[in-house]
Design a protein around this motif. Structure first.
Motif: not given
Length: 397
Positions: A272, A276, A293
């Protein structure tokens, strides 16, 4: 999509999914913009997983740590489906549910968490007990009761993995079984709690030593049988008798997520952006165990409940922002510290300049988790019970 009302579909009701749904329901929406929010989970209950260990010692009850979604979502406007996700069509923006409706979405939140891989070692699928869900806890409880009711002098327990789950389980179960328990904590690494602060690791070592838990480090599990476990240490394999093997090693992304045509890392986690959002699919958000992430500061976000709890706030805000034409916020992870239960009435915690262990840390951990329970209504019910229960137990003696 031509529907008048936007629909947000959230897959997974853990820390990431449930808290995103609750936060979305609390944000201010213009009457013309208010979306339909749908939460999907295969269980009928949310699980506050850091307190799952307390079920095995009777310190807490199921309703306290695993309230039904229908109770938590009452009066929020969030619609709940108990269903298994069968597939996701990212082109048509559709979610297929097993034995359920097909759900079109304008925004999709992937928060399905992870699964415990039991196929890493021969025999683990058949003979090892995972410890991740409420069903796992019930199965383990059933097995423990059978062993406790047997006429065996000692109950021999092997725990695979000396991370957080393994250490906490060893301490809790040692307090439950007392002198009848014989515990072995096994890890391929050269120390327990590899990512923990030194203070917590030392407190954990002390707690394990006090409970006579034997620690096998630099040790590989070769295979598991119905009443044996085979361990390799320095190229030598020993097979030892065992009554129960508990598996706490590893996490795996679900096959539904792995099959998606989205950018993923080698472990199948979905990559991501710091907001997000999934690469090339800004309408899809991913968080928790299944997300890979880097936050706004470029630091890797860990796959922990604490991180998912924080990500939920940002995910809800960014979905709201994306539907109301406002700027999105990059996620900033704050390491708030670390708490471990080390038996009944014993814990350790570090963070925000605090270092505590023993009964005071146990109380601090309980209060921190009480604050993080999903709704104020549930916090009040559980908090009241924690205050009143000791008084009732004292009076009934």
């Amino acid at each position: 999509m031509t529907q008048q009302t936007s629909r947000i579909v959230i897959l997974g009701g853990g820390f990431g999914g449930l808290y995103t749904a609750l936060r979305l329901s609390q944000l201010h929406w213009e009457s013309t913009q208010k979306p339909e929010i749908v939460l999907v989970d295969q269980s009928d209950r949310f699980l506050f997983s850091p307190l799952l260990y307390e079920l095995l010692t009777g310190e807490l009850q199921t309703w306290e740590i695993a309230p039904p979604f229908t109770e938590l979502l009452a009066n929020t406007g969030v619609r709940f489906y108990q269903a298994v996700v069968a597939g996701i069509d990212t082109t048509q923006q559709l979610v297929q549910l097993q034995d359920g409706p097909e759900l079109a979405y304008d925004r999709l939140v992937l928060a399905l968490g992870g699964e415990t891989p039991l196929d890493l070692v021969a025999g683990a699928t058949s003979y090892a007990y995972p410890f991740r869900t409420i069903t796992d806890a019930y199965r383990l409880e059933e097995r423990l009761r059978v062993l406790e009711a047997s006429d065996a002098d000692k109950i021999r327990v092997a725990i695979a993995g000396a991370g957080y789950s393994g250490v906490e389980l060893a301490c809790k179960l040692a307090d439950r079984l007392k002198d009848r328990g014989r515990f072995r904590l096994i890890d391929i690494a050269d120390q327990i709690l590899r990512t923990s602060p030194d203070f917590n690791r030392e407190a954990a070592k002390k707690a394990l030593d006090a409970r006579n838990v034997f620690i096998d480090l630099d040790t590989k599990i070769e295979s598991i049988g119905p009443d044996t476990i085979s361990l390799e240490y320095k190229n030598q394999v020993d097979t030892i008798p065992v009554d129960l093997v508990i598996w706490t090693v590893g996490t795996r992304v679900s096959s539904v997520v792995k099959s998606l045509p989205l950018k993923q890392n080698q472990r199948g986690q979905i990559s991501t952006t710091p907001t997000l959002q999934v690469f090339d699919h800004p309408e899809i958000f991913a968080l928790g165990d299944l997300a890979d992430t880097l936050d706004a500061e470029g630091q890797q976000v860990p796959a922990t409940a604490q991180a998912a709890f924080q990500q939920a706030d940002y995910t809800a805000w960014n979905i709201w922002a994306s539907l109301t034409n406002r700027p999105l916020l990059p996620f900033r992870y704050q390491k708030l510290g670390e708490m471990l239960a080390l038996g009944i009435d014993n814990a350790t915690l570090t963070g925000l300049g605090i270092k505590l262990d023993g009964p005071l840390a146990y109380v601090g951990r309980r209060l921190a988790y009480l604050y993080r329970l999903p709704t104020l209504d549930h916090q009040l019910k559980v908090g009241f019970n924690w205050l009143v229960r000791p008084i009732i137990e004292t009076l009934s003696r």
